[in-house]
Scaffold this active site. Structure first.
Site, PDB file in Angstrom:
ATOM      1  CG  HIS A  17     -52.092  68.884  34.469  1.00 52.75           C
ATOM      2  ND1 HIS A  17     -50.992  67.892  33.838  1.00 52.75           N
ATOM      3  CD2 HIS A  17     -51.859  69.437  33.901  1.00 52.75           C
ATOM      4  CE1 HIS A  17     -50.184  68.298  32.796  1.00 52.75           C
ATOM      5  NE2 HIS A  17     -50.246  69.695  33.079  1.00 52.75           N
ATOM      6  CE  LYS A  41     -46.501  73.892  25.005  1.00 47.02           C
ATOM      7  NZ  LYS A  41     -46.707  72.857  26.582  1.00 47.02           N
ATOM      8  NE  ARG A  90     -44.312  73.162  36.699  1.00 47.04           N
ATOM      9  CZ  ARG A  90     -44.026  72.806  35.427  1.00 47.04           C
ATOM     10  NH1 ARG A  90     -43.991  71.524  35.048  1.00 47.04           N
ATOM     11  NH2 ARG A  90     -44.075  73.439  34.804  1.00 47.04           N
ATOM     12  CB  SER A 128     -45.959  66.929  30.316  1.00 51.16           C
ATOM     13  OG  SER A 128     -47.499  66.962  30.185  1.00 51.16           O
TER      14      SER A 128
END
Length: 162
Positions: A17, A41, A90, A128
């Site tokens: 990040h 979440k 990514r 993460s």
């Protein structure tokens, strides 16, 4: 003034990040890290904790601000006068999801562009979720997150032991 927002949950913020953030500051006068209250979440860190971790992790970046937000990303962007939303990619599966979000955001706000930045290869596998998994098993995460984040994660997982 050219302003961009970099939205995400950042639970926790990773070196990937921060790499995207450092690179994008070359193109904008100000970048606002928009930390989402993600009701979809369960997060390890509260919104306030995630904001503080990001503020500490970006204190050497003078053109970066950190703000919490809830609701539509494009509305937050408008509120702060941003002309762009920054998204890091990514892998291909990131692109498909992000592409759909970008198209929806463009329908909602034609004047706000989404800019994708590819992660550098050394960060392409970092997420993460994987960092939290490794930390929960007492594995080393020092090369994936800033030191303040590493300390905070281990503190979370070991708070019952104190």
């Amino acid at each position: 003034m050219r302003i961009a927002i970099y939205p995400g949950t950042f639970d926790p913020v990773t070196n990937g990040h921060l790499d995207i953030l450092k690179r994008v500051t070359a193109f904008f006068d100000e970048v606002i890290v928009a930390v989402a209250v993600d009701s979809n979440k369960a997060t390890l860190f509260s919104l306030e904790e995630r904001i503080k971790l990001l503020e500490t992790s970006t204190e050497d970046m003078p053109h970066v601000k950190v703000k919490g937000f809830e609701g539509l990303t494009v509305e937050f962007a408008r509120e702060w006068g941003a002309s762009a939303i920054i998204r890091g990619l990514r892998a291909m599966q990131d692109f498909e999801y992000e592409f759909q979000l970008a198209l929806m955001n463009k329908k909602l706000a034609k004047d706000i562009e989404t800019i994708f930045l590819m992660t550098q290869s050394e960060y392409s596998f970092i997420s993460s979720s994987s960092i939290k998994w490794v930390a929960s098993l007492d594995g080393s995460i020092s090369e994936f997150v800033p030191s303040n984040v590493e300390e905070a994660i281990y503190a979370k997982y070991h708070q019952d032991e104190e």
